[in-house]
Design an enzyme around this catalytic site. Structure first.
Site, PDB file in Angstrom:
ATOM      1  N   ASN A  10       6.375  10.293  -1.036  1.00 53.08           N
ATOM      2  CA  ASN A  10       6.036   8.914  -0.706  1.00 53.08           C
ATOM      3  C   ASN A  10       6.121   8.788   0.822  1.00 53.08           C
ATOM      4  OD1 ASN A  10       5.934   6.195  -0.314  1.00 53.08           O
ATOM      5  ND2 ASN A  10       7.592   5.684  -1.746  1.00 53.08           N
ATOM      6  N   ARG A  91       2.187   9.264  -3.623  1.00 46.49           N
ATOM      7  CA  ARG A  91       1.969   7.824  -3.688  1.00 46.49           C
ATOM      8  C   ARG A  91       0.944   7.482  -2.610  1.00 46.49           C
ATOM      9  NH1 ARG A  91       6.164   3.048  -2.123  1.00 46.49           N
ATOM     10  NH2 ARG A  91       4.966   1.378  -3.052  1.00 46.49           N
ATOM     11  N   HIS A 182       2.022  -2.457  -4.510  1.00 44.87           N
ATOM     12  CA  HIS A 182       3.190  -2.301  -5.397  1.00 44.87           C
ATOM     13  C   HIS A 182       2.787  -2.099  -6.853  1.00 44.87           C
ATOM     14  CE1 HIS A 182       6.204  -4.630  -2.643  1.00 44.87           C
ATOM     15  NE2 HIS A 182       6.229  -3.336  -2.404  1.00 44.87           N
ATOM     16  N   ARG A 243       7.559  -9.089   7.504  1.00 48.93           N
ATOM     17  CA  ARG A 243       6.189  -9.604   7.391  1.00 48.93           C
ATOM     18  C   ARG A 243       6.204 -11.082   7.013  1.00 48.93           C
ATOM     19  NH1 ARG A 243       4.205  -5.171   3.268  1.00 48.93           N
ATOM     20  NH2 ARG A 243       6.041  -3.962   3.817  1.00 48.93           N
ATOM     21  N   GLU A 387       9.623   4.093  -9.251  1.00 48.19           N
ATOM     22  CA  GLU A 387       8.251   4.472  -8.882  1.00 48.19           C
ATOM     23  C   GLU A 387       8.063   5.984  -8.931  1.00 48.19           C
ATOM     24  OE1 GLU A 387       9.163   1.956  -5.622  1.00 48.19           O
ATOM     25  OE2 GLU A 387       7.138   1.122  -5.585  1.00 48.19           O
TER      26      GLU A 387
END
Ligand code: ADP
Length: 404
Positions: A10, A91, A182, A243, A387
């Site tokens: 990832n 990923r 996501h 963010r 994940e």
């Protein structure tokens, strides 16, 4: 030797995570993270059952050198595991509208991932480096590299959710639309919720809240993503670590025209200086604002605005469920760990029939009881996201299919 392990990579913008795991037994043998890429004091952490290894690499280490370091160390110290790896799962943040399911990476796929770097300039190029370096260190597995996309789960979004109300040609010609992100996590949460509630996926109407450094909410109806808070890029939606999430686009014009800030500087402000960091003025880490919630007005505001936004999305997404909402699920670093955030979010949603049980919320015990709702409430669950496991399973399935 029986090969049963998958390496999951990832490659994020400023950090890089990896795991070597068995998708069947779900056991992770080696995992690690490299933090502070392109900064001073780049740090590598490697974990096994018994040991933790830490090393500071040279300042400003890039993805390529970081990966070379990790792969060399894996080969040197964990040759037994290295030899058991038969596939590598990557990923990939943005698959655009072309790649809506996991695929074996070949030249053509690589070109499409490159093309969609335009919408994920910090991530897709890093993902490509991950693939290229893996090919060098695992030449015998060249055809066993699988791309698992964060956007794929959202390929079921209807036009009413994914189109922006701007001239249609920008969608047709330039592919400007909501892609979401996501998706790997939301998809894993759907699968796990289906198991926990013992109900088939395609009968489930749920709202999945992935709250971490990056945060998003997804409305899942009949097992399909029907709306999600991240947009063309992962900048839209919830308040995040750094963010801004949603804002009036006119703020950008104001900053540019009236304050004289360049577009590049504004992009930096909205991506790296906003969110929890911007409001608290001190830290992007939710734990900081929680700790100072009682004593510092900006920390309190950061938490309040964060929770307001999450609740607003859950409220909005409940209208998409029509006849029934089965469950709301919290996951991600904040969703899994923050008692305060879960309590505050749900306290705003009593009107929908969501009520939190204080005792259960204070004592979440994964694997024992995922539920934190009162008896008379719609179900509320806390599920740790995995994940890496999802990526490893996708990788295993595709390689097995190829070899049939
Ligand atoms: P990423 O989006 O980078 O994968 P994570 O899902 O790991 O992020 O979430 C990281 C965030 O989780 C941290 O920034 C921190 O704010 C939050 N977090 C972790 N533990 C706790 C905790 N005990 N209480 C509140 N927030 C926490």
């Amino acid at each position: 030797m029986l090969k049963k392990l998958i390496l999951v990579l990832n490659c994020g913008s400023s950090s890089l995570k990896f795991s070597i795991l068995d998708p069947s037994s779900k056991k992770t043998y080696v995992s690690g993270i490299i933090e502070r890429l392109f900064l001073t004091k780049t740090a590598v952490y490697i974990y096994t059952d018994h040991k933790e290894y830490k090393k500071i690499l040279s300042d400003y280490t890039n993805h390529e050198d970081a990966l070379k370091f990790v792969f060399t160390r894996i080969k040197d110290k964990y040759l037994n595991y290295y030899n058991q790896i038969y596939g590598i799962g990557h990923r990939i943040v943005h698959g655009g509208d072309k790649l809506n399911k996991s695929v074996i990476i070949n030249h053509k796929i690589l070109q499409i991932i490159k093309k969609f770097s335009i919408f994920a300039p910090l991530h897709n190029p890093a993902n490509i480096i991950g693939f290229k370096i893996s090919k060098k260190f695992f030449p015998h597995l060249k055809k066993n590299n699988v791309a698992v996309f964060d956007t794929a789960f959202h390929s079921s979004l209807p036009k009413s959710s994914f189109l922006y109300a701007i001239p249609y040609k920008f969608y047709k010609k330039n592919k400007i639309r909501r892609y979401g992100a996501h998706g790997i996590s939301h998809n894993y949460i759907l699968n796990k919720t289906s198991k926990v509630l013992n109900k088939s996926k395609n009968l489930l109407n749920i709202i999945s809240c992935h709250l971490g450094n990056g945060s998003s909410v997804t409305a899942i109806k009949s097992g399909k993503s029907v709306d999600t808070s991240m947009g063309l890029t992962p900048l839209e939606g919830l308040v995040m670590g750094t963010r801004s999430g949603d804002l009036d686009p006119a703020i950008i014009f104001f900053m540019h025209k009236k304050l004289g800030l360049s577009i590049r500087v504004i992009e930096k402000i909205l991506t790296y200086k906003s969110g929890l960091l911007g409001i608290s003025t001190k830290s992007s880490d939710c734990r900081y604002s929680e700790k100072n919630y009682q004593y510092n007005k900006n920390s309190k505001l950061a938490i309040e605005i964060f929770c307001h936004r999450v609740a607003k999305y859950i409220g909005a997404y409940s209208t998409l469920m029509k006849e029934r909402l089965d469950a709301v699920i919290f996951t991600g670093g904040i969703g899994e760990n923050s008692i305060l955030i879960r309590k505050k979010v749900i306290s705003k949603l009593n009107l929908l029939g969501l009520y939190i049980d204080k005792n259960l919320n204070n004592n979440v015990k994964f694997n024992k009881n995922y539920f934190i709702n009162k008896k008379n409430s719609i179900k509320i669950l806390v599920i740790p996201t995995k994940e890496e496991l999802f990526i490893a399973k996708e990788t295993k399935n595709l390689i097995n299919k190829k070899n049939i």
